[in-house]
Design a protein around this motif. Sequence first.
Motif, PDB file in Angstrom:
ATOM      1  N   GLU A  80      40.371  47.909  46.586  1.00  0.00           N
ATOM      2  CA  GLU A  80      41.409  47.434  46.117  1.00  0.00           C
ATOM      3  C   GLU A  80      41.116  45.828  46.327  1.00  0.00           C
ATOM      4  O   GLU A  80      41.184  45.422  47.229  1.00  0.00           O
ATOM      5  CB  GLU A  80      42.610  48.022  46.772  1.00  0.00           C
ATOM      6  N   ILE A 137      43.517  43.659  46.014  1.00  0.00           N
ATOM      7  CA  ILE A 137      44.453  43.177  46.519  1.00  0.00           C
ATOM      8  C   ILE A 137      44.310  43.157  48.161  1.00  0.00           C
ATOM      9  O   ILE A 137      44.644  42.012  48.954  1.00  0.00           O
ATOM     10  CB  ILE A 137      45.812  43.933  46.423  1.00  0.00           C
ATOM     11  N   GLU A 197      46.123  36.891  43.363  1.00  0.00           N
ATOM     12  CA  GLU A 197      47.174  37.997  43.844  1.00  0.00           C
ATOM     13  C   GLU A 197      48.216  38.314  42.648  1.00  0.00           C
ATOM     14  O   GLU A 197      48.592  39.435  42.467  1.00  0.00           O
ATOM     15  CB  GLU A 197      47.918  37.777  45.264  1.00  0.00           C
ATOM     16  N   ILE A 198      48.641  37.128  42.114  1.00  0.00           N
ATOM     17  CA  ILE A 198      49.765  37.550  41.063  1.00  0.00           C
ATOM     18  C   ILE A 198      49.031  38.080  39.832  1.00  0.00           C
ATOM     19  O   ILE A 198      49.604  39.033  39.340  1.00  0.00           O
ATOM     20  CB  ILE A 198      50.167  36.011  40.516  1.00  0.00           C
ATOM     21  N   LYS A 227      48.533  41.746  40.716  1.00  0.00           N
ATOM     22  CA  LYS A 227      49.810  42.438  40.367  1.00  0.00           C
ATOM     23  C   LYS A 227      50.275  42.781  39.029  1.00  0.00           C
ATOM     24  O   LYS A 227      51.092  43.743  38.970  1.00  0.00           O
ATOM     25  CB  LYS A 227      50.927  41.583  41.181  1.00  0.00           C
ATOM     26  N   LYS A 228      49.799  41.899  38.099  1.00  0.00           N
ATOM     27  CA  LYS A 228      50.079  42.140  36.760  1.00  0.00           C
ATOM     28  C   LYS A 228      49.271  43.066  36.090  1.00  0.00           C
ATOM     29  O   LYS A 228      48.924  43.002  34.794  1.00  0.00           O
ATOM     30  CB  LYS A 228      50.129  40.794  35.955  1.00  0.00           C
ATOM     31  N   ASP A 229      48.531  43.591  36.920  1.00  0.00           N
ATOM     32  CA  ASP A 229      47.362  44.760  36.457  1.00  0.00           C
ATOM     33  C   ASP A 229      46.130  44.261  35.999  1.00  0.00           C
ATOM     34  O   ASP A 229      45.609  44.619  34.666  1.00  0.00           O
ATOM     35  CB  ASP A 229      48.124  45.696  35.643  1.00  0.00           C
ATOM     36  N   SER A 247      43.432  43.501  37.472  1.00  0.00           N
ATOM     37  CA  SER A 247      42.305  43.712  38.472  1.00  0.00           C
ATOM     38  C   SER A 247      40.862  43.674  37.926  1.00  0.00           C
ATOM     39  O   SER A 247      39.922  43.126  38.610  1.00  0.00           O
ATOM     40  CB  SER A 247      42.502  45.292  38.831  1.00  0.00           C
TER      41      SER A 247
END
Length: 342
Positions: free
Chosen positions: A242, A244, A308-309, A312-314, A316
Motif C-alpha cells: 500500500e 499510504i 498522501e492526498i 486518498k483520491k485513488d 495510487s
Amino acid sequence: MTRVFPEQLSAHLNNGLRRYYLLVGNDPLLHQESQQSVLAAARLQGFNEHHSFVIDQHTDWDSLFSACQAMSLFSQRQVFTLQLPDNGPNATQAAQLVVLLSLIHDDLLLIIHASKITKAQENSAWYKALLENSLLITCHTPDHQQLPRWVQQRCRAMSLEIDDPSLRLLCYYYEGNLLALSQALERLFLLWPDGVLTLPRVEEAVYDAAVFTPYHWIDALLAGKSKRALHVLKQLQLEDHEPIILLRTLQREIMILLDVQAKPIDARRATMDKLRVWQNRRQLYTSALQRLDRIRLRQIVHHLAALEIAVKKDFSAECWPALHSLSVLICQPQFPIGLYHV
C-alpha cells in the motif's frame, strides 16, 4: 543461556545435547533447518519420538503434561516442539509453560520456536527456567550486509565455488528470501556438476525473488543509496504494498530527522535516545543529516503530504512514479526538488 547462529549449531551439537533449544527469529528456513539439525542429533541419542504442539487458546495442556509423565521402562526418549504465538505467550500460557518446564527430565528434549523475545519475556518465569542447560539459536533473516557471508558459507557447505559478481547477483535477487536463495543454489549445484559458479551461469538460473519491507526502502533512502532504494521500491510495488503505508513510514522518519536536526550536534545523541532510535540505525540518520538540510527536509514533508492526498483520491498508480522520483531526490539532494510534481 548460550547464543549461537544456525551455522554454529552443528559444532555445539557435536559437543552433546542441551535440554532446551530456543529458536528465535523471523526466517522460516533457518527455523526449519535448525530444528532438523537438533532432531538428527537427538535421534543418535535415542530420542526417537517427536511431538509438535502449537501454543494458542486451543492448546490441550493436559495432554501435553500427560505425555511428559507417561514414561515407563520401555518408553522411548521424546522430543517436544512448541510453537509460541507471534506476540509471545499470554499470562495463562506463560503459567502453563512454567508447569511444563518443571516436568522436563533427561529423557525429554524441548525445542521452542518464537518469532521474537521481548525484554518482558526475558524477565518472565518461563524464560528464566530455560536459562540453565539451554541453547538460543538466532534465526533472523540476514540483512544485506550479512547476506554475502551467509551465501559464501552455504556455498562452502555445498562444495560450490562462487565468484564475487555471482555472489553480488544472488544477494541482489534473493535478499530477504533465504528459502528461494537456498533453492537457487541447489538448482545451480545440479546444473553445474563441476561446482563452479560464474556470472553467466548464475544469470541463466536465477530470477528476482527478493522479499522487502518498507524499512528496507527507508534504510536505503537514509543511507543515500538511490540504486538500492529504487530496486526495493520496485519490488514493493510488484508485491502490491500500500503506497499510504510507505508514505507514512517515510513521513515518520523525516519528522525524526527534523527533530534531531533542530538540536545542537552535541545534543543529538540524547534526542535519538528520547525518540527511541535503535543504536544500529543511528549511523543512517547521521548520514542522512549530512546530505539533507532543514529546508530540504521540510520540502520532502510537503511533497509527502501532497502524495498522501493524491493516494486518498485513488490516484495510487500515479503515486509510484512520484515515489521513485522522490527516492532519487532524497538520495541525491543536488537535484532540485521542484523537478517533479504530484
